[in-house]
Design an enzyme around this catalytic site. Sequence first.
Site: not given
Ligand code: RB5
Length: 149
Positions: A12-13, A69, A71, A102, A137, A140
């Site tokens: 994403d951005h 993204c 996170t 695994h 593995h 599983r």
């Molecule tokens: C975007 O602001 C943020 O929510 C996205 O990049 C991500 O972290 C979502 O999981």
Amino acid sequence: MTASKRIVLSSDHAAIDLRQSLAKHIGAMGWEVVDIGPATPESTHYPKHGEAAARHVASGKADLGIILCGTGQGIMMAANKVKGVRCGVCADPFSARMIREHNNANMLSIGARVIGEALALEIVDAFLGAEFEGGRHATRVDMITAIEG
Ligand code: RB5
């Protein structure tokens, strides 16, 4: 190595710069990189980019995928909704190696707001340098697949 293999990248951005840097690095390793964007930094919605990359992998258009993204979590959740996709978020090289060896992960997710570029490159190297070990593995991983129905 896997010179003829194709890998799809998307984000994403929040992760455009890191994605482009990873694309360059992976291309230099001999992979055919399919970077499906987005190319510009306008705010966008990570589920559609996770799904698009995951469909490349699930359909065989790409052997592996890397998605990013802020996170790494949201885009990973979206990708894992696509049947046949096994995607893990990694913030360390050990986990990146283990999800290949695994869990037979076919996608890696990275949080661009969590780790820096140097560590992201190490994580990518660990992921791409590892192979599924099979054996116990495989049993599983088959159990994970069975949950998909
Ligand atoms: C975007 O602001 C943020 O929510 C996205 O990049 C991500 O972290 C979502 O999981």
